[in-house]
Design an enzyme around this catalytic site. Structure first.
Site, mmCIF file in Angstrom:
data_model
loop_
_atom_site.group_PDB
_atom_site.id
_atom_site.type_symbol
_atom_site.label_atom_id
_atom_site.label_comp_id
_atom_site.label_asym_id
_atom_site.label_seq_id
_atom_site.Cartn_x
_atom_site.Cartn_y
_atom_site.Cartn_z
ATOM 1 N N ARG A 16 53.851 -33.789 55.163
ATOM 2 C CA ARG A 16 52.711 -33.855 56.079
ATOM 3 C C ARG A 16 52.873 -34.871 57.205
ATOM 4 O O ARG A 16 52.649 -34.546 58.373
ATOM 5 C CB ARG A 16 51.428 -34.140 55.295
ATOM 6 C CG ARG A 16 51.055 -33.008 54.364
ATOM 7 C CD ARG A 16 49.943 -33.395 53.426
ATOM 8 N NE ARG A 16 50.436 -34.313 52.408
ATOM 9 C CZ ARG A 16 49.697 -34.879 51.483
ATOM 10 N NH1 ARG A 16 48.392 -34.667 51.451
ATOM 11 N NH2 ARG A 16 50.235 -35.676 50.577
ATOM 12 N N ASP A 38 48.648 -31.235 50.157
ATOM 13 C CA ASP A 38 50.077 -31.483 50.038
ATOM 14 C C ASP A 38 50.767 -30.157 49.721
ATOM 15 O O ASP A 38 50.535 -29.569 48.658
ATOM 16 C CB ASP A 38 50.341 -32.492 48.925
ATOM 17 C CG ASP A 38 51.798 -32.930 48.854
ATOM 18 O OD1 ASP A 38 52.656 -32.328 49.538
ATOM 19 O OD2 ASP A 38 52.071 -33.884 48.105
ATOM 20 N N CYS A 79 51.636 -40.222 54.695
ATOM 21 C CA CYS A 79 51.368 -39.375 53.530
ATOM 22 C C CYS A 79 52.043 -40.026 52.324
ATOM 23 O O CYS A 79 52.291 -41.226 52.335
ATOM 24 C CB CYS A 79 51.814 -37.926 53.757
ATOM 25 S SG CYS A 79 53.594 -37.654 53.857
#
Length: 175
Positions: free
Chosen positions: A25, A138, A19
């Site tokens: 994440r 996100d 990420c």
């Protein structure tokens, strides 16, 4: 008397989840996938790691909201430390899983060869129900509810990824 062949060293299948900063994440994906691998008894055959495309958080723990969301679902992310993806890793990785389209583009641009570009894929592409979304959102600028929602998305897609990889991993493990 015929002796059994000497066992060869197992080369683990290496997966890296990527990420932006490696604190939300991708650590979730790493911990979730590692847990699936461990529960299936395949830890010897699969190596899971995560990284970020940026270097903003290198050395830091995962975001506290990530750790809390993981803990609420029975996972332990406390040992995670953020790192930045290094394009030199492509040689030793079998699969590079991007959490959104931006990371996918960056990773493909960093890939030194066409073979390496072929190792890059989006996490949600493994889950038919979520593949049209393409990106795992996100949660960094959001609340706990969003972290839980993102974790749920990652769990579903990771289960599908694991279902696709497990037969090949088991076949390789038996050799």
């Amino acid at each position: 008397m015929i002796s059994d062949p000497v066992p060869t060293e197992v080369q683990p299948f290496r997966v890296c989840f990527v990420c932006a900063g490696n604190i939300c994440r991708s650590p979730m994906a790493e911990v979730v996938f590692q847990t699936m691998v461990r529960k299936a008894g395949l830890s010897r055959y699969v190596e899971t790691l995560s990284a970020g495309t940026g270097d903003w958080h290198v050395g830091e723990q995962a975001d506290s909201r990530t750790l809390t969301a993981l803990a609420r679902s029975g996972y332990d992310g406390s040992r995670h430390r953020a790192r930045q993806f290094n394009p030199d890793w492509f040689d030793s990785l079998d699969l590079v899983v991007a959490l959104d389209s931006g990371h996918d583009r960056i990773l493909r641009a960093w890939a030194p060869t066409e073979t390496d570009r072929g190792k890059v894929t989006l996490l949600l592409s493994f889950d038919d129900e979520q593949s049209s979304l393409a990106d795992v959102p996100d949660p960094y600028y959001s609340d706990d509810e969003m972290f839980d929602r993102v974790l749920g998305m990652i769990e579903r897609a990771s289960r599908q990824l694991f279902r696709q990889l497990e037969p090949a991993i088991r076949q390789g493990a038996i050799r």
